[in-house]
Scaffold this active site. Structure first.
Site, PDB file in Angstrom:
ATOM      1  N   PHE A 304       0.859  -1.192   0.000  1.00 49.35           N
ATOM      2  CA  PHE A 304       0.000   0.000   0.000  1.00 49.35           C
ATOM      3  C   PHE A 304       0.896   1.244   0.000  1.00 49.35           C
ATOM      4  O   PHE A 304       0.703   2.177   0.775  1.00 49.35           O
ATOM      5  CB  PHE A 304      -0.937   0.015   1.210  1.00 49.35           C
ATOM      6  CG  PHE A 304      -1.751  -1.233   1.388  1.00 49.35           C
ATOM      7  CD1 PHE A 304      -2.957  -1.399   0.727  1.00 49.35           C
ATOM      8  CD2 PHE A 304      -1.308  -2.259   2.220  1.00 49.35           C
ATOM      9  CE1 PHE A 304      -3.717  -2.560   0.899  1.00 49.35           C
ATOM     10  CE2 PHE A 304      -2.053  -3.420   2.400  1.00 49.35           C
ATOM     11  CZ  PHE A 304      -3.259  -3.573   1.741  1.00 49.35           C
ATOM     12  N   GLU A 325       1.221  -1.115  -4.878  1.00 49.07           N
ATOM     13  CA  GLU A 325       0.101  -0.186  -4.721  1.00 49.07           C
ATOM     14  C   GLU A 325      -0.953  -0.486  -5.781  1.00 49.07           C
ATOM     15  O   GLU A 325      -0.621  -0.869  -6.909  1.00 49.07           O
ATOM     16  CB  GLU A 325       0.616   1.255  -4.858  1.00 49.07           C
ATOM     17  CG  GLU A 325      -0.424   2.321  -5.086  1.00 49.07           C
ATOM     18  CD  GLU A 325      -1.419   2.457  -3.945  1.00 49.07           C
ATOM     19  OE1 GLU A 325      -2.617   2.621  -4.241  1.00 49.07           O
ATOM     20  OE2 GLU A 325      -0.998   2.393  -2.773  1.00 49.07           O
ATOM     21  N   ASP A 352      -3.911  -4.955  -6.899  1.00 48.87           N
ATOM     22  CA  ASP A 352      -5.047  -4.795  -5.998  1.00 48.87           C
ATOM     23  C   ASP A 352      -4.839  -5.754  -4.830  1.00 48.87           C
ATOM     24  O   ASP A 352      -5.023  -6.966  -4.964  1.00 48.87           O
ATOM     25  CB  ASP A 352      -6.351  -5.110  -6.735  1.00 48.87           C
ATOM     26  CG  ASP A 352      -7.580  -4.924  -5.861  1.00 48.87           C
ATOM     27  OD1 ASP A 352      -7.436  -4.749  -4.635  1.00 48.87           O
ATOM     28  OD2 ASP A 352      -8.703  -4.966  -6.412  1.00 48.87           O
ATOM     29  N   CYS A 399      -4.564   3.401   9.960  1.00 46.84           N
ATOM     30  CA  CYS A 399      -5.425   4.578  10.080  1.00 46.84           C
ATOM     31  C   CYS A 399      -6.775   4.220  10.693  1.00 46.84           C
ATOM     32  O   CYS A 399      -7.692   5.044  10.691  1.00 46.84           O
ATOM     33  CB  CYS A 399      -5.597   5.276   8.735  1.00 46.84           C
ATOM     34  SG  CYS A 399      -6.347   4.260   7.452  1.00 46.84           S
TER      35      CYS A 399
END
EC number: 2.1.1.190
Length: 443
Positions: A304, A325, A352, A399
């Site tokens: 990512f 990514e 993906d 996050c």
């Protein structure tokens, strides 16, 4: 016959016992075993009078009418729109207490959802708490009753745009010009055809991307150009998807930021993802690389990776690094940035990571350590495909504490890793958003 209220809206007094994960006070007005009430605007330890606003099967909702006994951590919000605008939910809580609260949310999530506890709790990272948002999106709406255009974040009721003139959390080049921006939009022939404006700030250039649903008149284009000239802001137009973005003014512009500790410059486009808080981002990268502890003889996998926010600094310190990514545009920019910075030991792949990648060429390579920075949904799909035993250490930047806890459960309780350390990072001061970092070691 008039519709009857479905519940009693009579105000009542209660004590706040906790702070919820979304920044609301928690009360149990009916006793320890009673239903929880989430109270907007209240802080732990306070005695307040509240007004019920909603009733649900498992919890109720209310708002503060009066604070009878204030928390010593209560402060006066800097913004006069606090409580209406949804951009912030914690301005009434002292900044150090905000960080403590986020650290608590992180640890509680790990224990409650993941059934894991870290060996060590890392000191929380924090940086500048005002004027830090260098990327964001304002909603735009012409309001007939007010006779003017509103520009800002949504209200807590997302049907409405907050009526603001300034935002103290946004970079000053934009946050201090919201009223001027609204006046500009008022003057446009196509003022009803602009639903949003995105802003992004590099080290030297700030850019606005104006989304428009119908072609703009020549007069409107000239007005936008004049605004850009007057305030030194690059203006982009977007008529459709990301591919439709075009530079209006000036003729050429370079959006970029530099990470000085690693002498790396990132060039990006106006709608690209970059970390919102530039000051905290630099601290976060240094923290992550230090925790990873990878040296010149090691190979690192960065999942990512986006623009290469961690990949390119890693390339300065390790033997080889591979970034993966899902956004092809970001990968193209990451490759170009690696070339611009002379980093031939950084390789990038498009993939993906929510889908089967077991036959991907990068999946078959050998690595010593893993760094990942997934979206809110976490990384469980790719973690289940990786040959995890090859990684001596995993550094996971998160996050969302809930998805981190779920993935930590998999790594620790199913794969036998040890959660060495974890800590919060205040990427979004005055919000309830919890960024964090975790270190997992192979047993």
């Amino acid at each position: 016959m008039a519709r009857q209220n479905r519940f009693d809206r009579t105000s009542f007094q209660t004590q706040i016992i906790d702070l919820s994960h979304d920044g609301r006070g928690v009360a149990r007005p009916h006793g320890e075993g009673g239903k929880v009430t989430f109270v907007t605007g209240a802080l732990p330890g306070e005695v307040v009078i509240v007004e019920p606003v909603a009733r649900n099967r498992h919890f109720d909702e209310a708002r503060v009418v009066e604070v009878l006994q204030a928390s010593p951590q209560r402060v006066i919000p800097r913004c006069s729109h606090f409580g209406v605008c949804s951009g912030c939910v914690l301005q009434h809580l002292a900044e150090d207490a905000q960080v403590v609260s986020k650290q608590r949310v992180l640890l509680e999530s790990l224990e409650r959802i993941g059934c894991v506890s870290p060996e060590r709790v890392l000191p929380a990272l924090a940086a500048e708490s005002w004027g830090y948002r260098r990327k964001g999106r304002f909603s735009v709406r012409w309001v007939e009753k007010k006779g003017r255009t509103l520009v800002g974040f949504r209200e807590h009721d997302p049907r409405f745009v907050a009526d603001v003139s300034v935002c103290h959390t946004v970079v000053p080049q934009v946050g201090e010009k919201i009223a001027l921006l609204a006046t500009l939009l008022d003057s446009l022939d196509g003022r009803c055809d602009v639903p949003q404006i995105e802003f992004i700030a590099g080290d030297a250039v700030v850019a606005l991307t104006v989304r428009h649903l119908q072609p703009l008149s020549e007069a409107d284009r000239l007005a936008l150009i004049e605004f850009g000239k007057e305030h030194g802001i690059a203006i982009f137009l977007q008529s459709g998807g990301v591919e439709s973005v075009r530079l209006l003014w000036p003729d050429e512009v370079l959006l970029a930021f530099r990470l000085k500790p690693w002498d790396v410059e990132f060039v990006f486009r106006p709608l690209d993802f970059i970390q919102i808080n530039g000051g905290l981002n630099e601290k976060m990268i240094a923290h992550a690389l230090d925790l990873l502890g990878a040296g010149f003889g090691e190979r690192v996998l960065d999942l990512f990776c986006g623009l290469g926010n961690f990949t390119l600094p890693l390339a300065r310190t390790v033997g080889e690094v591979v970034g993966v990514e899902g956004d092809i545009g970001l990968v193209e920019r990451a490759r170009e940035n690696a070339r611009r910075n002379g980093l031939g030991n950084a390789e990038f792949f498009v993939a993906d990571l929510t889908r089967d990648q077991r036959d991907a060429p990068w999946m078959r390579q050998g690595f010593d350590k893993l760094l990942l920075d997934p979206p809110r949904s976490g990384a469980i799909e790719v973690l289940k495909q990786l040959p995890l035993k090859m990684f001596e250490r995993i550094v996971y930047v998160s996050c969302h504490p809930g998805s981190l806890a779920r993935d930590a459960d998999f790594l620790v309780n199913e794969q036998g890793f040890v959660l060495r350390a974890v800590g919060a990072m205040d990427m979004f001061p005055h919000t309830a958003h919890v960024e964090s970092i975790a270190v997992f070691d192979r047993c």
